[in-house]
Design an enzyme around this catalytic site. Structure first.
Site, short mmCIF file in Angstrom:
data_model
loop_
_atom_site.label_atom_id
_atom_site.label_comp_id
_atom_site.label_asym_id
_atom_site.label_seq_id
_atom_site.Cartn_x
_atom_site.Cartn_y
_atom_site.Cartn_z
N ASP A 78 32.30 13.75 7.02
CA ASP A 78 31.17 12.88 7.10
C ASP A 78 29.91 13.58 6.78
O ASP A 78 29.79 14.66 7.45
CB ASP A 78 31.27 12.39 8.52
CG ASP A 78 30.42 10.98 8.74
OD1 ASP A 78 30.47 10.06 8.04
OD2 ASP A 78 29.18 11.14 9.10
N GLU A 124 25.72 12.69 6.72
CA GLU A 124 24.56 11.94 7.01
C GLU A 124 23.32 12.31 5.99
O GLU A 124 23.08 13.43 5.94
CB GLU A 124 24.15 11.96 8.68
CG GLU A 124 25.19 11.72 9.41
CD GLU A 124 25.57 10.47 9.45
OE1 GLU A 124 24.73 9.34 8.99
OE2 GLU A 124 26.85 10.02 9.51
N HIS A 149 26.77 7.68 13.65
CA HIS A 149 26.02 8.06 12.73
C HIS A 149 25.60 9.50 13.01
O HIS A 149 24.40 10.09 12.51
CB HIS A 149 24.53 7.22 12.41
CG HIS A 149 25.18 5.92 11.84
ND1 HIS A 149 26.06 5.45 11.02
CD2 HIS A 149 24.90 4.67 12.85
CE1 HIS A 149 25.96 4.28 11.02
NE2 HIS A 149 25.37 3.69 11.97
N ASP A 166 31.34 10.75 13.88
CA ASP A 166 31.93 9.91 12.92
C ASP A 166 33.36 10.62 12.50
O ASP A 166 34.43 10.02 11.98
CB ASP A 166 31.00 9.37 12.01
CG ASP A 166 30.12 8.55 12.24
OD1 ASP A 166 30.42 7.97 13.94
OD2 ASP A 166 29.12 7.92 11.71
#
Length: 221
Positions: A23, A25, A181, A186
């Site tokens: 994941d 961001e 987030h 996540d």
């Protein structure tokens, strides 16, 4: 090794691919221009009975690359403050080098051929990871360049849900929206969800593949 034990090996389950859950961001949607701010990776392992589990996790806050764009609306969405000195951010090179090193070791240990990214809406994460790897000159990239296992698509098929939080809840997992987030949260949630989807298919009898008797293909006369 017996046939059933061979089928329960991780390197047999996904055609030699080694799945790694990722994941990322970011500070926007453009992988070429917008900053990568956080990344986490979770490897997976398979037990002797063929059930998939989470294994190791690495997580990094990442410094924006020089000239990167930081879109205020994206920062507001993720809640990340790139200027916060307490983030302990590292360079893109340091983060990806560590993740790639862990991944290559897993490939070797599990006798796999190459890593494949598992992610929720995976094209987004793959594009950002590949762009960052190109920027910092990491040539020994263990991941497939375009193939992924997308848990949004898999969840849509199996659960009728494509949103991560709703898919997790559909399989009985808890989901803390206040931690969403965060790349670490996540990634671990996505990894647990992917394991559940794979294991559910096994529980339903879909793996190992049933042996179909096609009969005698020879003809007489």
């Amino acid at each position: 090794m017996s046939e059933i034990n061979s089928l329960n090996a991780l390197n047999q389950r996904f055609r030699g691919f080694y799945p790694v859950v990722i994941d990322i961001e970011t500070a926007g949607f453009n992988a070429q221009t917008d900053a990568l701010l956080e990344i986490a990776a979770t490897t997976l392992k398979m037990d002797k009975e063929g059930w998939l589990h989470r294994d190791q996790t690495l997580h990094f806050h990442v410094e924006p690359f020089e000239g990167a764009l930081l879109h205020p609306e994206a920062l507001a969405f993720t809640g990340i403050d790139p200027s916060d000195p307490l983030r302990g951010a590292v360079s893109e090179y340091e983060a990806l080098h560590a993740i790639f090193k862990m991944t290559r070791k897993g490939i070797k240990d599990q006798c796999c051929n190459r890593a494949i990214m598992v992610a929720h809406n995976a094209t987004f994460d793959l594009n950002f990871m590949m762009a960052a790897a190109g920027r910092v000159g990491l040539k020994r990239n263990p991941f497939h360049l375009f193939a992924t296992f997308d848990t949004a698509a898999l969840s849509g098929l199996v659960l009728g849900q494509t949103v991560l939080a709703k898919a997790c809840k559909a399989v009985g997992m808890s989901f803390d929206s206040t931690q969403a987030h965060s790349a670490l949260y996540d990634t671990e949630q996505t990894a647990t969800l992917f394991c559940e989807l794979v294991n559910r298919w096994k529980r339903l009898g879909g793996w190992p593949l049933p042996i179909v008797d096609t009969g005698d293909e020879t003809t007489s006369g």
